[in-house]
Motif scaffolding. Sequence first.
Motif, PDB file in Angstrom:
ATOM      1  N   PRO A   1       0.816  -1.230   0.000  1.00 27.22           N
ATOM      2  CA  PRO A   1       0.000   0.000   0.000  1.00 27.22           C
ATOM      3  C   PRO A   1       0.843   1.271   0.000  1.00 27.22           C
ATOM      4  N   LEU A   2       2.003   1.237   0.651  1.00 23.26           N
ATOM      5  CA  LEU A   2       2.884   2.403   0.648  1.00 23.26           C
ATOM      6  C   LEU A   2       3.359   2.700  -0.768  1.00 23.26           C
ATOM      7  N   GLY A   3       3.761   1.662  -1.494  1.00 22.39           N
ATOM      8  CA  GLY A   3       4.193   1.869  -2.873  1.00 22.39           C
ATOM      9  C   GLY A   3       3.072   2.421  -3.739  1.00 22.39           C
ATOM     10  N   GLU A   4       1.885   1.865  -3.602  1.00 20.32           N
ATOM     11  CA  GLU A   4       0.741   2.349  -4.374  1.00 20.32           C
ATOM     12  C   GLU A   4       0.418   3.802  -4.036  1.00 20.32           C
ATOM     13  N   GLU A   5       0.502   4.133  -2.751  1.00 18.69           N
ATOM     14  CA  GLU A   5       0.225   5.501  -2.314  1.00 18.69           C
ATOM     15  C   GLU A   5       1.219   6.496  -2.923  1.00 18.69           C
ATOM     16  N   LEU A   6       2.506   6.135  -2.933  1.00 17.28           N
ATOM     17  CA  LEU A   6       3.523   7.029  -3.495  1.00 17.28           C
ATOM     18  C   LEU A   6       3.352   7.182  -5.000  1.00 17.28           C
ATOM     19  N   LEU A   7       2.933   6.135  -5.680  1.00 20.64           N
ATOM     20  CA  LEU A   7       2.687   6.238  -7.113  1.00 20.64           C
ATOM     21  C   LEU A   7       1.510   7.180  -7.392  1.00 20.64           C
ATOM     22  N   ARG A   8       0.521   7.186  -6.520  1.00 21.82           N
ATOM     23  CA  ARG A   8      -0.586   8.138  -6.671  1.00 21.82           C
ATOM     24  C   ARG A   8      -0.103   9.570  -6.428  1.00 21.82           C
ATOM     25  N   VAL A   9       0.784   9.751  -5.454  1.00 20.03           N
ATOM     26  CA  VAL A   9       1.369  11.078  -5.222  1.00 20.03           C
ATOM     27  C   VAL A   9       2.090  11.550  -6.481  1.00 20.03           C
ATOM     28  N   GLY A  10       2.768  10.642  -7.169  1.00 21.60           N
ATOM     29  CA  GLY A  10       3.498  10.991  -8.377  1.00 21.60           C
ATOM     30  C   GLY A  10       2.617  11.434  -9.529  1.00 21.60           C
ATOM     31  N   ALA A  11       1.316  11.179  -9.434  1.00 22.50           N
ATOM     32  CA  ALA A  11       0.388  11.615 -10.475  1.00 22.50           C
ATOM     33  C   ALA A  11      -0.193  12.999 -10.188  1.00 22.50           C
ATOM     34  N   GLU A  12       0.155  13.586  -9.034  1.00 18.07           N
ATOM     35  CA  GLU A  12      -0.357  14.903  -8.677  1.00 18.07           C
ATOM     36  C   GLU A  12       0.409  16.003  -9.421  1.00 18.07           C
ATOM     37  N   PRO A  13      -0.158  17.209  -9.529  1.00 13.03           N
ATOM     38  CA  PRO A  13       0.602  18.336 -10.090  1.00 13.03           C
ATOM     39  C   PRO A  13       1.841  18.611  -9.233  1.00 13.03           C
ATOM     40  N   PRO A  14       2.885  19.198  -9.819  1.00 17.16           N
ATOM     41  CA  PRO A  14       4.146  19.374  -9.079  1.00 17.16           C
ATOM     42  C   PRO A  14       4.002  20.106  -7.760  1.00 17.16           C
ATOM     43  N   HIS A  15       3.219  21.190  -7.728  1.00 22.17           N
ATOM     44  CA  HIS A  15       3.118  21.950  -6.479  1.00 22.17           C
ATOM     45  C   HIS A  15       2.419  21.134  -5.399  1.00 22.17           C
ATOM     46  N   THR A  16       1.421  20.333  -5.784  1.00 22.10           N
ATOM     47  CA  THR A  16       0.743  19.475  -4.813  1.00 22.10           C
ATOM     48  C   THR A  16       1.669  18.375  -4.335  1.00 22.10           C
ATOM     49  N   MET A  17       2.404  17.789  -5.276  1.00 24.17           N
ATOM     50  CA  MET A  17       3.360  16.744  -4.925  1.00 24.17           C
ATOM     51  C   MET A  17       4.396  17.271  -3.947  1.00 24.17           C
ATOM     52  N   LEU A  18       4.892  18.477  -4.207  1.00 25.02           N
ATOM     53  CA  LEU A  18       5.912  19.071  -3.351  1.00 25.02           C
ATOM     54  C   LEU A  18       5.381  19.268  -1.934  1.00 25.02           C
ATOM     55  N   ASP A  19       4.170  19.778  -1.814  1.00 20.27           N
ATOM     56  CA  ASP A  19       3.570  19.974  -0.485  1.00 20.27           C
ATOM     57  C   ASP A  19       3.374  18.642   0.233  1.00 20.27           C
ATOM     58  N   THR A  20       2.904  17.642  -0.502  1.00 20.46           N
ATOM     59  CA  THR A  20       2.668  16.321   0.093  1.00 20.46           C
ATOM     60  C   THR A  20       3.964  15.713   0.595  1.00 20.46           C
ATOM     61  N   LEU A  21       5.006  15.767  -0.217  1.00 25.95           N
ATOM     62  CA  LEU A  21       6.285  15.180   0.161  1.00 25.95           C
ATOM     63  C   LEU A  21       6.931  15.935   1.317  1.00 25.95           C
ATOM     64  N   SER A  22       6.781  17.254   1.337  1.00 26.87           N
ATOM     65  CA  SER A  22       7.344  18.050   2.423  1.00 26.87           C
ATOM     66  C   SER A  22       6.717  17.663   3.756  1.00 26.87           C
ATOM     67  N   ARG A  23       5.405  17.474   3.759  1.00 26.16           N
ATOM     68  CA  ARG A  23       4.724  17.047   4.991  1.00 26.16           C
ATOM     69  C   ARG A  23       5.127  15.625   5.368  1.00 26.16           C
ATOM     70  N   ARG A  24       5.197  14.770   4.381  1.00 24.88           N
ATOM     71  CA  ARG A  24       5.492  13.359   4.652  1.00 24.88           C
ATOM     72  C   ARG A  24       6.877  13.184   5.278  1.00 24.88           C
ATOM     73  N   PHE A  25       7.877  13.857   4.693  1.00 27.40           N
ATOM     74  CA  PHE A  25       9.256  13.642   5.130  1.00 27.40           C
ATOM     75  C   PHE A  25       9.732  14.667   6.152  1.00 27.40           C
ATOM     76  N   GLY A  26       8.935  15.702   6.396  1.00 22.44           N
ATOM     77  CA  GLY A  26       9.302  16.695   7.398  1.00 22.44           C
ATOM     78  C   GLY A  26      10.520  17.510   7.022  1.00 22.44           C
ATOM     79  N   VAL A  27      10.670  17.839   5.727  1.00 24.26           N
ATOM     80  CA  VAL A  27      11.816  18.615   5.257  1.00 24.26           C
ATOM     81  C   VAL A  27      11.332  19.756   4.375  1.00 24.26           C
ATOM     82  N   THR A  28      12.218  20.721   4.142  1.00 24.23           N
ATOM     83  CA  THR A  28      11.911  21.851   3.273  1.00 24.23           C
ATOM     84  C   THR A  28      12.890  21.870   2.104  1.00 24.23           C
ATOM     85  N   MET A  29      12.613  22.718   1.128  1.00 25.15           N
ATOM     86  CA  MET A  29      13.458  22.808  -0.052  1.00 25.15           C
ATOM     87  C   MET A  29      14.852  23.310   0.298  1.00 25.15           C
TER      88      MET A  29
END
Length: 264
Positions: free
Chosen positions: A153-181
């Motif tokens: 399920p984690l792999g499937e979830e990340l693949l769905r994140v990869g289908a999001e627009p870049p700005h949405t993906m960036l926000d999602t990944l920033s929250r997930r990993f707790g890091v900034t640009m």
Amino acid sequence: MSDIRVAVVGIDGTGKTTVVRRIRERDGFAVVHAIRNHEDPHSPFAELSRALADASAVADALGRVQLKVAVLCLQLWLYGPAERRAAARSRVLLADRHPLVDPLVYLPMFGQLERDAEPGGDVEAWWRKQDPRAASAVRDWLRACRGDTDPWPLGEELLRVGAEPPHTMLDTLSRRFGVTMPDRVLMLDLPVAEALRRTHERTRDTELHETSAFLTATRRRYGTVLDWLREARPDVAVRRIDCSGRSVEEVTDSVRRALGPPGT
């Protein structure tokens, strides 16, 4: 805390790990390896990172992109703690890949690979083919990050994140990993044929994505992502460094100059 955080990115074979290691040894700057944290000889996460590298190799052997992406996520979850630890040691922090930049490149591309929706017996095979002690460490880390031990399920979830627009993906990944640009992104650029020659000279097995077609598309995708970053995040300085036909020393000097004068 570090005054400058710099991500060094690019397709496999461009020499990112070697370059940042030489700068660390020569200048004493802090380095974080986003995927292979055990490249840092002082990392407290080295044993887990090696276990995750083994799990990634097994996913490559099975050819299941969901498992590959799940391991990638588990590797990137180590970045936040490693960055915070390293940032206290140096005014300049170099990242060998970055959990917000590289997924913008790779997740959409992994999502385009042909794949079966169901794991069949491959999740069980994935656990079984890992070294038992390494598998135990991976299972514990997966449980700590997700609350369960099923990677699919984690792999499937990340693949769905990869289908999001870049700005949405960036926000999602920033929250997930707790890091900034990072403050700067340096792309080491190399023709695919030259990169493939270098990767094939390595002693480890070829990874799932190390093909001419995939690396060509990846190089193109890096260009697209960095162009988007220049527009969407003008606070992040983006620079391309040509590595073709250049020695490790020459590329290292170019990266070092991009960091600023000595004493930065």
